[in-house]
Motif scaffolding. Structure first.
Motif, PDB file in Angstrom:
ATOM      1  N   ALA A 114     -15.482 -56.173 -46.430  1.00  0.00           N
ATOM      2  CA  ALA A 114     -16.569 -56.174 -45.446  1.00  0.00           C
ATOM      3  C   ALA A 114     -17.861 -55.672 -46.071  1.00  0.00           C
ATOM      4  O   ALA A 114     -18.954 -56.167 -45.750  1.00  0.00           O
ATOM      5  N   VAL A 115     -17.767 -54.694 -46.974  1.00  0.00           N
ATOM      6  CA  VAL A 115     -18.963 -54.206 -47.670  1.00  0.00           C
ATOM      7  C   VAL A 115     -19.569 -55.312 -48.528  1.00  0.00           C
ATOM      8  O   VAL A 115     -20.793 -55.472 -48.593  1.00  0.00           O
ATOM      9  N   LEU A 116     -18.723 -56.097 -49.181  1.00  0.00           N
ATOM     10  CA  LEU A 116     -19.217 -57.220 -49.983  1.00  0.00           C
ATOM     11  C   LEU A 116     -19.973 -58.218 -49.104  1.00  0.00           C
ATOM     12  O   LEU A 116     -21.029 -58.728 -49.502  1.00  0.00           O
ATOM     13  N   THR A 117     -19.449 -58.492 -47.912  1.00  0.00           N
ATOM     14  CA  THR A 117     -20.149 -59.391 -46.993  1.00  0.00           C
ATOM     15  C   THR A 117     -21.514 -58.820 -46.632  1.00  0.00           C
ATOM     16  O   THR A 117     -22.515 -59.554 -46.555  1.00  0.00           O
ATOM     17  N   MET A 118     -21.584 -57.524 -46.407  1.00  0.00           N
ATOM     18  CA  MET A 118     -22.868 -56.883 -46.107  1.00  0.00           C
ATOM     19  C   MET A 118     -23.837 -57.015 -47.276  1.00  0.00           C
ATOM     20  O   MET A 118     -25.026 -57.333 -47.091  1.00  0.00           O
ATOM     21  N   LEU A 119     -23.354 -56.797 -48.497  1.00  0.00           N
ATOM     22  CA  LEU A 119     -24.219 -56.913 -49.671  1.00  0.00           C
ATOM     23  C   LEU A 119     -24.726 -58.347 -49.839  1.00  0.00           C
ATOM     24  O   LEU A 119     -25.885 -58.567 -50.223  1.00  0.00           O
ATOM     25  N   ARG A 120     -23.894 -59.313 -49.553  1.00  0.00           N
ATOM     26  CA  ARG A 120     -24.327 -60.710 -49.627  1.00  0.00           C
ATOM     27  C   ARG A 120     -25.423 -61.004 -48.607  1.00  0.00           C
ATOM     28  O   ARG A 120     -26.377 -61.726 -48.892  1.00  0.00           O
ATOM     29  N   TRP A 121     -25.280 -60.435 -47.412  1.00  0.00           N
ATOM     30  CA  TRP A 121     -26.312 -60.649 -46.394  1.00  0.00           C
ATOM     31  C   TRP A 121     -27.631 -60.030 -46.852  1.00  0.00           C
ATOM     32  O   TRP A 121     -28.697 -60.629 -46.696  1.00  0.00           O
ATOM     33  N   ILE A 122     -27.558 -58.815 -47.406  1.00  0.00           N
ATOM     34  CA  ILE A 122     -28.777 -58.150 -47.884  1.00  0.00           C
ATOM     35  C   ILE A 122     -29.416 -58.963 -48.999  1.00  0.00           C
ATOM     36  O   ILE A 122     -30.641 -59.141 -49.046  1.00  0.00           O
TER      37      ILE A 122
END
Length: 759
Positions: free
Chosen positions: A666-674
């Protein structure tokens, strides 16, 4: 199979009773005045703990029954059949968590845990923060009406930071999806019809006299005092009802040992006596007040022979009295008056609605009911009876079983199979209002459990390659600064991440290393270092067995027990905790670990603020947006000034974070969004017409002087390529790095500066 739960006769039982009646019920029923006053004056930790202890006893008894069922299924070779645990009503809020956690560890995890609650407004944070975290331990949560479902979903979103889907009624917490559904409870309709048909008449009244009926437990949520006052107002406004209308109020004793209920009884006795003394005639008293229980036959007769039923609670989940009254109306129909603050008020649309707080309006509604024409009464009662006959208690039970998939054919879709999948679009809700078009972005991230999955040994916790690549791309953006903060030693966390442009903080922020080589080390008392070494030796000698081991990292000592067998884990942890305290350290609980920390007023939160201040300057709050993802160490310090994400797989962990994420994926998904959002910002700069003609940058907030050489700013703000032998430089606009960039630029000849600006 029926299994009794024998609660030990210990002093904590009254505490549990008090917690339920003094804290839980007022909060659930939105009796804020009662809940807050009582909590502020009499709240005791022992009462809340006793309530939770009773729940644990019920949970352990349930697990014993679950083991028996599993053995029977194994003996019958029914491997595809999985037992379902049904937890009923609000008294057992906390039991679901124990059943899920212990059952999972022992291989007894049920396929679905269902809890049936009559919550109206979720404000149970008044009682104890653990309860709203315990409810989502279920797979499915049922409420009486949809409004209650939405209240629960809003509570999970605001209080727990859960992802929610209001359209599909889903709550995602710690990687699990909780289904929320409105399933209104029913009554045994045919049973009440039968009683009404066969029970003789109990009330001795004249043909011209009408009975207004109220049936309730003696409880402050029922609005009894308001109801009596409304009837008094009716007699004041309509004296023609004297000797023609009687209020029959039945109050069933409830919680007679609780002081607040004793006070309510005294108030009821006084107000009923006062009104009867005021309006009574030789052969008539306006109120017949029964304080005690009645048989089901008597109750059915009262329902049948009453002209009006008053169901006017201040708060109630559903209130089955309204349904029972309707079922028993087999003769000339009466009129049902309900409160909009009861679940019945949202379902029984043909009843007359009245706000119990509005005494005048309540009196007027009673008057309207008494004067309602027969044809209107017949029409309303017919619709009410048809609905209750269809949606009886059997329909309610079957609806629940069908909802959680217990009664379906093999080719039908599992209703609990819908899962919430985290996507980039979810972060539009989380971060779109936090990241703007101008401010710089600071990412502060934990390592273990946030960037890398937790493993059996810390050395195996390797960050996924895709996460590292996204971090590297973000670190190359001039508007992004990244800091990794961890309980590991500084050298270890830097080695594991392996990126040069980042700020690293080890030992929970005691050691901090900036990309330019600047290092900060918080002073640690010498005597602490010596005691720490001695603690490590003692732990290795006396507690490092059964898979437990000791790790000394920088200024910390960590005792790991994640590989300890479950049946010996409690004793091992207890022994280690005793050694910690004997050595003068308070053990800090981590994920399957105990830590000894320096006696410093310094934690990940203070370290994060230090990183922000030294990187961006004292006025960083005006120019920098902060996103933090990790454990609870920094949440309180960053509350209100950063968008925080608690990364944890357990739904029962208390957090001060804005939102929750299940794990590193989920953190990786957040980093991709950023990364996607920051790339949009870069794309706009490239497409600027001014930049296409001449690379003249916008003045930075740090560039205050008008006589500043724009070329200096140009080289400080943007990347520029040098020879092939030289690496590409990306200089961030921090005070320290800006100074370094300007110094390097001044050493370049003017002609080289001009040539480097050619497009």
């Amino acid at each position: 199979m029926c299994r009794a739960v024998h609660l030990s006769p210990i002093p904590t039982q009254p505490d549990a009773h008090a917690c339920l009646n003094i804290f839980v019920l007022p909060a659930l029923y939105a009796e804020l005045a009662n809940a807050l006053v009582v909590l502020s004056s009499t709240a005791e930790d022992g009462e809340i703990e006793a309530y939770c202890d009773v729940n644990r006893q019920f949970a352990l008894s349930t697990l014993q029954a679950l083991r028996t069922v599993v053995k029977q299924l194994d003996a019958e070779v029914k491997m595809d059949t999985v037992p379902v645990v049904w937890i009923h009503d609000y008294q057992l809020f906390v039991a679901a968590t124990t059943i899920r956690q212990v059952g999972s560890l022992q291989g007894l995890a049920p396929s679905a845990i269902i809890i049936i609650i009559i919550i109206i407004i979720i404000i149970i944070i008044i009682i104890t923060p653990s309860i709203p975290r315990d409810i989502p331990a279920c797979d499915m949560v049922g409420f009486h009406i949809e409004d209650y479902c939405l209240n629960f979903i809003d509570c999970c979103s605001r209080r727990l930071g859960c992802r929610v889907d209001r359209n599909k009624m889903l709550v995602e917490i710690a990687g699990r999806t909780v289904h929320v559904k409105a399933l209104p409870i029913g009554i045994p309709y045919d049973r009440f019809v039968e009683l009404a048909e066969t029970t003789p008449k109990f009330l001795k009244i004249s043909d011209s006299e009408k009975i207004i009926l109220g049936v309730d437990r003696l409880d402050y949520t029922k609005g009894l005092v308001h109801r009596i006052r409304a009837f008094e107002r009716l007699l004041e406004k309509h004296p023609e009802y004297e000797e023609k209308v009687t209020l029959l109020q039945i109050c069933v004793p409830s919680r007679t040992d609780v002081r607040e209920y004793q006070q309510l009884k005294e108030e009821m006795d006084q107000i009923v006596g006062r009104i009867n003394g005021r309006f009574s005639r030789p052969n008539w008293s306006p109120i017949r007040y029964i304080y005690g229980g009645v048989t089901q036959e008597q109750l059915a007769a009262f329902y049948r022979d009453s002209a009006v039923a008053l169901v006017t609670p201040l708060r109630d989940g559903m209130n089955l009295v309204a349904k029972e009254f309707v079922a028993c109306q087999i003769g000339e129909p009466g009129v049902l008056i309900v409160s909009p603050f009861a679940g019945a008020g949202g379902m029984m649309h043909e009843a007359l609605l009245v706000n119990p707080y509005e005494i005048n309006e309540a009196a007027n509604t009673i008057h309207r009911a008494l004067q309602m024409p027969l044809d209107e009464r017949e029409l309303r009662m017919k619709q009410l009876r048809q609905r209750e006959k269809l949606m009886d208690v059997n329909h309610w039970m079957n609806s629940f079983l069908a909802t959680m998939g217990a009664v379906r054919s093999s080719d039908e879709h599992d209703p609990l199979s819908n899962q919430m999948t985290l996507t980039l679009d979810d972060f539009d809700q989380y971060l779109s209002n936090h990241i703007d078009e101008e401010c710089k972005l600071s990412l502060i991230l934990d390592y273990d459990g946030t960037l890398a999955h937790l493993t059996s040994h810390p050395d195996l916790a390797i960050m996924p390659g895709e996460t590292k690549r996204v971090l590297e791309r973000l670190s190359n953006m001039h508007d992004v600064n990244i800091a990794i903060i961890s309980g590991r030693s500084l050298e270890n966390v830097k080695e594991l991440v392996g990126l040069e442009q980042l700020t690293y903080a080890g030992s929970h922020g005691i050691e901090i290393l900036h990309p330019d080589g600047t290092k900060f080390v918080h002073p640690v008392p010498y005597e602490y270092s010596e005691k720490l070494k001695e603690l490590a030796k003692v732990l290795k000698k006396k507690a490092s067995n059964d898979g437990a081991w000791v790790e000394q990292k920088g200024a910390l000592v960590t005792f790991h027990y994640r590989e300890t067998p479950l049946d010996r884990r409690d004793s091992v942890v207890m022994r280690a905790a005793e050694l910690f305290k004997k050595a003068g350290f308070e053990p800090h609980h981590g994920h399957m670990a105990l830590e000894a920390k320096p006696p410093l007023k310094w934690d990940q939160g203070r370290a994060s603020l230090h990183i922000l201040r030294t990187t961006f300057g004292a006025d960083w709050l005006e120019r920098v947006r902060v996103v933090y993802a990790g454990n609870e160490g920094a949440m309180m310090a960053l509350q209100g000034i950063a968008c925080t994400f608690r990364v944890d797989s357990s739904p029962t962990v208390k957090t001060a974070a804005n939102f929750r994420l299940a794990g590193p994926d989920a953190v990786l998904t957040m980093l991709r969004w950023i990364e996607k959002q920051m790339n949009k910002r870069s794309a706009r700069i490239v497409r600027s017409p001014r930049l296409s003609r001449s690379p003249r940058p916008t003045r930075s907030p740090l560039m205050k002087k008008k006589d500043q050489d724009p070329l200096d700013f140009m080289h400080a703000e943007f990347s520029f390529d040098e020879d092939e032998d030289s690496a590409t430089s990306v200089v961030n606009n921090s005070p320290r790095r800006f100074l370094n960039a300007k110094t390097n630029l001044n050493s370049v000849p003017k002609s080289s500066k001009r040539e480097s600006l050619k497009v």
